[in-house]
Design an enzyme around this catalytic site. Structure first.
Site, PDB file in Angstrom:
ATOM      1  CD  GLN A  65      -6.132  31.079  27.946  1.00  0.00           C
ATOM      2  OE1 GLN A  65      -5.881  32.244  27.678  1.00  0.00           O
ATOM      3  NE2 GLN A  65      -5.317  30.311  28.639  1.00  0.00           N
ATOM      4  CB  SER A  76      -6.938  21.582  30.436  1.00  0.00           C
ATOM      5  OG  SER A  76      -5.796  20.861  30.034  1.00  0.00           O
ATOM      6  N   GLY A 120      -0.023  18.284  16.369  1.00  0.00           N
ATOM      7  CA  GLY A 120       0.301  18.218  14.941  1.00  0.00           C
ATOM      8  C   GLY A 120      -0.351  19.275  14.073  1.00  0.00           C
ATOM      9  N   GLY A 121      -1.238  20.079  14.645  1.00  0.00           N
ATOM     10  CA  GLY A 121      -1.924  21.089  13.838  1.00  0.00           C
ATOM     11  C   GLY A 121      -0.981  22.181  13.335  1.00  0.00           C
ATOM     12  CE  LYS A 146      17.150  42.179  27.978  1.00  0.00           C
ATOM     13  NZ  LYS A 146      17.840  41.606  29.139  1.00  0.00           N
ATOM     14  CE  LYS A 203      -2.626  24.689  20.539  1.00  0.00           C
ATOM     15  NZ  LYS A 203      -2.935  23.284  20.337  1.00  0.00           N
TER      16      LYS A 203
END
Lengths: 311, 311
Positions: free
Chosen positions: B80, B75, B178-179, B269, B50
């Site tokens: 962020q 949210s 959908g972005g 990992k 994002k």
């Protein structure tokens, strides 16, 4: 041991190991006040640096020795490492494991075609069982940490790290049986530019710290640490190397290990095992020493039981 | 949208994002029968792809717009991302969050200097609160997924993946708002060599699957999935791109998501969030389709609550 021998050994084992990436983290640099370079042996084959030492030791055997196989006693990462290295090199591996070893560890060894020999869970029983395999099968015993070929193999992680970042001022590793830190110290001695090697060790199993103080190999009376890879003691072969080439050992509390492990999981999004978090915990404990320095940390392994995490 | 526009946008946002590594895994290749290339956006700044879309959208604003700030309602990771991208570009960010959002998410936004505006936890309240900020502050609204600049930014992950591996036959992504899948589809269209894009979506929130069937944007009546990043619906801007350039959406069960997530944690990992495991779960569900193919998977993010794991 010479610089060239370490280089040659690295070339020998390259087909059997990954050249693991070196990761950095802006956030952990900010938190620590240090410029950190994490050598990700948690991404190594079978999930730990032990693959390097196992491949190194097996590759040094004669064809006659290889045909009779190798044997070790371990319930941890070296059991898997020797099995996978042996499989990769076309050699039979016998793994002596205590009968109470977790099923998941036995399954991992079987997955790599290692033959498990179960024994009662004492060091004496383990050694007897390994002796018997040597006699009966003619297999060569490979100690997980007190073996010069294993030590050289473990040193190749720091060799790669110094090839990528030749100006490191410190390299930190955990201290368990002593193979990793001894190999790292040799690599830093040969390839570093005045690069100091420091060990991280839990207070709960601080035998190596005490050994450096007393000048002889000390043992632990109790082994109550979450860092289950660091419960073993030093050996006659690695101890003199550690005495000569390791600057210092920093001890850490159990909660510091858990906090350091969680920081790396949350901030770097990678999975490391508790033993692996110990050197980063040591760095955070003594931040002032490392302030504004370039520091390499060997992230030793990432084999954890996801169903039994400390947070 | 042209090939050059995507390339230019990539160059614009490069200072604000990481070029994330592409990891491979011998074991996961064996398990899947496929040659897999994992684009690790879990290692992206703030832990998810994002960041790309947020940086892309802010960088397109005029100086006048930038001086008045940006606003979004989220949210999740976009809260962020917009905060950190705004901070990096010297722009003020207003984040509308439901009052019941977890404290850890609020703290993350505050850590990136985003200003939180709390509202009751309904979509209507969120939109009203965001409208108010636009009117009062003159801030520009940035939608988390239905915004062409955001879509272009998200597409740069696949662009980088195709720069590194131009011969991929498939790229798989999760489908939420959908972005990401729209941007990925554009990148594959412009830069791929007949590279198909396929989405993974939970059965529990299969609005995108149904939208492709019906030809109009469908919604979810319930959103009972562990993949909390995939609960939102498609939008007017990304839906036509998805209709035109996405080959297929494969749906998966909740347990398949958890199993795929655990496989990646244990074998690679690395830490990925549940939403991020969905495309790999889709590949495992339809192994035959991908057999012996070269497949890229966008690992979308790694922000998980370690105190609340599904295993």
């Amino acid at each position: 041991m010479t610089k060239q021998e370490l280089k040659d050994r690295h070339n020998t084992i390259k087909p059997y190991i990954h050249r693991t990436p070196v990761l950095t983290s802006r956030l952990l640099n900010e938190i620590s006040g240090t410029t950190l370079f994490f050598k990700c042996e948690n991404f190594q084959r079978m999930g730990a640096f032990k693959m390097r030492g196992a491949a190194s030791a097996i590759s040094k055997l004669s064809e006659a020795q290889k045909s009779k196989g190798v044997v070790t006693h371990s319930s941890g990462n070296f059991a898997q490492a020797l099995s996978l290295a042996a499989l990769s090199l076309g050699v039979k591996a016998y793994i002596v494991m205590p009968s109470n070893a977790p099923q998941v560890k036995k399954d991992a060894v079987k997955g790599y075609k290692g033959e498990i020999i179960e024994c009662p869970p004492t060091l004496e029983d383990r050694e007897q069982a390994a002796d018997l395999i040597q006699k009966e099968k003619g297999a060569t015993f490979i100690h997980p940490s007190d073996n010069l070929d294993v030590i050289l193999g473990q040193g190749t992680a720091a060799l790669e790290l110094l090839e990528d970042h030749s100006d490191l001022e410190y390299i930190l590793t955990p201290v368990g049986g002593g193979g990793l830190i001894a190999g790292t110290a040799l690599a830093a001695h040969f390839y570093g530019n005045n690069c100091k090697v420091i060990g991280g060790e839990p207070f709960e199993v601080d035998d190596a710290y005490r050994s450096l103080q007393s000048g002889k190999i000390e043992t632990n009376d109790t082994i109550n640490t979450i860092a289950d890879g660091l419960k073993t003691q030093l050996g006659d072969i690695n101890f003199p190397i550690i005495q000569k080439h390791v600057s210092e050992i920093i001890r850490v509390e159990e909660q510091e290990i858990i906090n350091a492990m969680r920081l790396i999981w949350e901030r770097m999004k990678i999975i490391i095992e508790p033993s692996c978090a110990v050197p980063f915990a040591a760095l955070l404990r003594e931040k002032e020493k490392f302030k504004h320095k370039k520091v390499g940390i060997i992230l030793s392994g990432g084999n954890v039981d996801l169903g039994n995490l400390p947070f």
